[in-house]
Design an enzyme around this catalytic site. Structure first.
Site, PDB file in Angstrom:
ATOM      1  N   HIS A  93       0.861  -1.192   0.000  1.00  0.00           N
ATOM      2  CA  HIS A  93       0.000   0.000   0.000  1.00  0.00           C
ATOM      3  C   HIS A  93       0.895   1.240   0.000  1.00  0.00           C
ATOM      4  O   HIS A  93       1.956   1.251   0.634  1.00  0.00           O
ATOM      5  CB  HIS A  93      -0.914  -0.011   1.233  1.00  0.00           C
ATOM      6  CG  HIS A  93      -1.969   1.047   1.159  1.00  0.00           C
ATOM      7  ND1 HIS A  93      -1.719   2.362   1.464  1.00  0.00           N
ATOM      8  CD2 HIS A  93      -3.279   0.983   0.797  1.00  0.00           C
ATOM      9  CE1 HIS A  93      -2.833   3.060   1.296  1.00  0.00           C
ATOM     10  NE2 HIS A  93      -3.797   2.246   0.885  1.00  0.00           N
ATOM     11  N   GLU A 165      -4.044   2.631  -7.350  1.00  0.00           N
ATOM     12  CA  GLU A 165      -4.414   3.666  -6.389  1.00  0.00           C
ATOM     13  C   GLU A 165      -3.547   4.907  -6.594  1.00  0.00           C
ATOM     14  O   GLU A 165      -2.429   4.977  -6.051  1.00  0.00           O
ATOM     15  CB  GLU A 165      -4.212   3.164  -4.964  1.00  0.00           C
ATOM     16  CG  GLU A 165      -5.055   1.972  -4.608  1.00  0.00           C
ATOM     17  CD  GLU A 165      -5.377   1.949  -3.116  1.00  0.00           C
ATOM     18  OE1 GLU A 165      -6.549   1.988  -2.770  1.00  0.00           O
ATOM     19  OE2 GLU A 165      -4.430   1.924  -2.304  1.00  0.00           O
ATOM     20  N   GLY A 171      -7.806   9.238   0.076  1.00  0.00           N
ATOM     21  CA  GLY A 171      -8.237  10.046   1.225  1.00  0.00           C
ATOM     22  C   GLY A 171      -8.421  11.519   0.916  1.00  0.00           C
ATOM     23  O   GLY A 171      -8.571  12.332   1.824  1.00  0.00           O
ATOM     24  N   SER A 211     -10.581   7.446  -2.913  1.00  0.00           N
ATOM     25  CA  SER A 211     -11.821   8.214  -2.751  1.00  0.00           C
ATOM     26  C   SER A 211     -13.023   7.568  -3.462  1.00  0.00           C
ATOM     27  O   SER A 211     -13.856   8.260  -4.060  1.00  0.00           O
ATOM     28  CB  SER A 211     -11.618   9.662  -3.202  1.00  0.00           C
ATOM     29  OG  SER A 211     -10.639  10.281  -2.382  1.00  0.00           O
ATOM     30  N   GLY A 233     -11.691   5.050   3.441  1.00  0.00           N
ATOM     31  CA  GLY A 233     -12.611   5.762   4.333  1.00  0.00           C
ATOM     32  C   GLY A 233     -14.048   5.256   4.278  1.00  0.00           C
ATOM     33  O   GLY A 233     -14.680   5.054   5.324  1.00  0.00           O
TER      34      GLY A 233
HETATM   35  C1  PEP Z   1      -6.892   3.270   0.456  1.00  0.00           C
HETATM   36  O1  PEP Z   1      -6.342   3.573   1.484  1.00  0.00           O
HETATM   37  O2  PEP Z   1      -6.565   2.215  -0.091  1.00  0.00           O
HETATM   38  C2  PEP Z   1      -7.919   4.157  -0.095  1.00  0.00           C
HETATM   39  C3  PEP Z   1      -8.277   3.975  -1.315  1.00  0.00           C
HETATM   40  O3  PEP Z   1      -8.427   5.126   0.743  1.00  0.00           O
HETATM   41  P1  PEP Z   1      -9.686   6.086   0.446  1.00  0.00           P
HETATM   42  O4  PEP Z   1     -10.781   5.246  -0.127  1.00  0.00           O
HETATM   43  O5  PEP Z   1     -10.048   6.664   1.766  1.00  0.00           O
HETATM   44  O6  PEP Z   1      -9.229   7.113  -0.545  1.00  0.00           O
END
Ligand code: PEP
Length: 250
Positions: A93, A165, A171, A211, A233
């Site tokens: 991650h 990602e 976030g 997000s 989140g």
């Molecule tokens: C994550 O931490 O893998 C992530 C996608 O976080 P968020 O959905 O909060 O952006």
């Protein structure tokens, strides 16, 4: 045909008491084409097993140490996670790469170690805002994937889940557009094909993360190379996460 995977990454949230209350009341209607997964903190995994083992919901870990056992104080092995009934493990991650300095090579060892005990790695890849601005997105992601897949057989590579990602989207409340996420997901599939072969490229599941909400998941899933979402989140709110799952089942 690839199944959809909706995975919740709780990060460092939820005490055991809070996790128990969450799992106790969390139920879904089984859908053969959509898998739902929770990746809570290590300490919550026994609770996940206790409350979810007779349901179709899966649980997995957010991290692992790539050794079988031994003098690695504070670390958790693949066999320990397997013994807790984990099906998946998040590897690399961006928060671990950035805050804890995990290299592509170290992440590759985790991917191999997870596959070796029969769990599925969720390999996270993605670019920073700066790399995006400089047009280095493909270079960064290509290198993350090539390093992780380098020593894998085609069968092992086929079992992987890769989560795209973009770091700037995590976030932030600003997700990538579905079209941009599809462009990179298609690049990821082509890279898997070049490194591990056509069968692996067709079988690998690619998730979008950053997000994700119950309002945008439907648009991501319409894209041909996106097979699910990695949700941070929004996975902490039972109602919203359930709503994301229901949208994926539509
Ligand atoms: C994550 O931490 O893998 C992530 C996608 O976080 P968020 O959905 O909060 O952006």
């Amino acid at each position: 045909m690839r199944n959809i995977l909706i995975a919740g990454n709780w990060k460092m949230n939820m005490t055991v008491t809070e996790a128990a209350a969450f799992f106790k009341s969390f139920r879904i209607k089984k859908n053969d084409k959509v898998e739902l997964l929770f990746c809570p903190p290590y300490v919550d995994l026994p609770m996940a097993r206790f409350f979810l083992e007779n349901s179709s919901i899966r649980w997995g870990a957010q991290n692992v140490y790539p050794e079988e056992k031994g003098a690695f104080t504070g670390e958790i092995s693949p066999a320990m996670l397997k013994d807790l009934g984990c099906s998946y493990v998040i590897c690399g991650h961006s928060e671990r790469r950035q805050i804890l300095g995990e290299s592509d090579e170290f992440v590759a060892r985790k991917v191999k170690a997870v596959l070796a005990v029969g769990m599925v790695p969720i390999l996270c890849v993605g670019e920073t805002a700066e790399e995006r601005k400089l047009g280095q997105t493909e270079e960064r992601i290509g290198s993350e994937i090539r390093t992780a897949l380098f020593e894998l057989s085609e069968e092992d590579a086929a079992r992987l889940v890769i989560a795209y990602e973009p770091i700037w989207a995590i976030g932030s409340g600003t997700a990538a557009t579905p079209a941009d996420a599809e462009d990179i997901s298609s690049f990821i599939r082509k890279t898997v094909k070049a490194v591990a072969g056509k069968k692996a490229a067709e079988a690998v599941r690619i998730l979008y993360g950053g997000s994700v909400t119950d309002e945008n998941i439907g648009d991501f899933l319409k894209e041909k190379d996106i097979d699910g979402g990695l949700v941070g989140g929004a996975s902490l709110k039972a109602e919203t996460f359930l709503s994301i799952y229901k949208k994926a089942c539509e």
